[in-house]
Design an enzyme around this catalytic site. Sequence first.
Site, mmCIF file in Angstrom:
data_model
loop_
_atom_site.group_PDB
_atom_site.id
_atom_site.type_symbol
_atom_site.label_atom_id
_atom_site.label_comp_id
_atom_site.label_asym_id
_atom_site.label_seq_id
_atom_site.Cartn_x
_atom_site.Cartn_y
_atom_site.Cartn_z
ATOM 1 N N CYS A 42 0.835 -1.194 0.000
ATOM 2 C CA CYS A 42 0.000 0.000 0.000
ATOM 3 C C CYS A 42 0.872 1.247 0.000
ATOM 4 C CB CYS A 42 -0.916 -0.007 1.229
ATOM 5 S SG CYS A 42 -2.070 1.384 1.290
ATOM 6 N N ASP A 44 0.427 3.820 1.709
ATOM 7 C CA ASP A 44 0.362 4.467 3.023
ATOM 8 C C ASP A 44 1.764 4.830 3.522
ATOM 9 O OD1 ASP A 44 0.154 4.732 6.003
ATOM 10 O OD2 ASP A 44 -1.935 4.215 5.625
ATOM 11 N N ARG A 46 2.918 5.203 6.351
ATOM 12 C CA ARG A 46 3.334 4.559 7.604
ATOM 13 C C ARG A 46 3.949 3.180 7.378
ATOM 14 N NH1 ARG A 46 -2.497 5.066 10.291
ATOM 15 N NH2 ARG A 46 -2.960 4.395 8.145
ATOM 16 N N HIS A 98 -2.241 -3.809 5.167
ATOM 17 C CA HIS A 98 -2.081 -3.404 6.574
ATOM 18 C C HIS A 98 -3.431 -3.131 7.203
ATOM 19 C CE1 HIS A 98 -2.795 1.033 6.021
ATOM 20 N NE2 HIS A 98 -2.486 0.718 4.780
ATOM 21 N N CYS A 101 -6.144 0.258 6.897
ATOM 22 C CA CYS A 101 -5.993 0.800 5.545
ATOM 23 C C CYS A 101 -7.205 1.658 5.188
ATOM 24 C CB CYS A 101 -5.845 -0.342 4.540
ATOM 25 S SG CYS A 101 -5.675 0.201 2.829
#
Length: 238
Positions: A42, A44, A46, A98, A101
């Site tokens: 992803c 993302d 993080r 994750h 999400c």
Amino acid sequence: MRTLKQLFENNRAWSQEMKARQPDFFEQLERQQSPEYLWIGCSDSRLPPNEITGLMPGELFVHRNVANVVVHTDFNCLSVIEFAVEVLKVKHIIVCGHYGCGGVQAALRNLELGLIDNWLRHVRDVYIEHEAQLLRILEEPQRWDRLCELNVVKQVHNVCNTTVVQSAWKRGQQLAIHGWVYDLHDGLLRDLNVCTTCVEESNRIYNAAIETVYLGHTKDALDNGRYPQSPAVPKISQ
């Protein structure tokens, strides 16, 4: 114009640190790229793949998009897979989602966000396929977790069905496809037990992984019995 001075300063500090650790690091890095792993994850912020796996630059080939989706018409993703498999000769492809999400949550809630709705439709389709089981989960956070897991399992199956991976297996190339999920709460990766290494085992492993997710075993518990004991798993034929 702002120059983002801090980022350049961080870069210089990082470069100096790497040279101090290994004086010839950049010379070696420049000469070759030979990772054993392709990471499909992803976007993302993080989830920095190299950091959470403890791998150095050059050890992990990476493709990222919203909600770690693999679509058979996405030539960007397919080109990355082809280069990784046929040129770099990676031995492992890891699809990593994750918990938490945002893309998966938007698909779960069927939100209308704009252009991205078209992309997240692929995750929404995963939800629709498993809607009956997901609705048996009483609380949304747990339902969200399960959809994150189901989405990874589905994308692993999609990777296995790409022409690139199918061709690699047919010619006997060593290649394993994995499905993992990352937990933002503790920084740990969890294996969804969907590792596939050949055409013949793909559907069987997919079905078994779906059943495991239905039972809530991916977090080593049934979460106080909220998940069904005898799930009706939608089988993929051999």
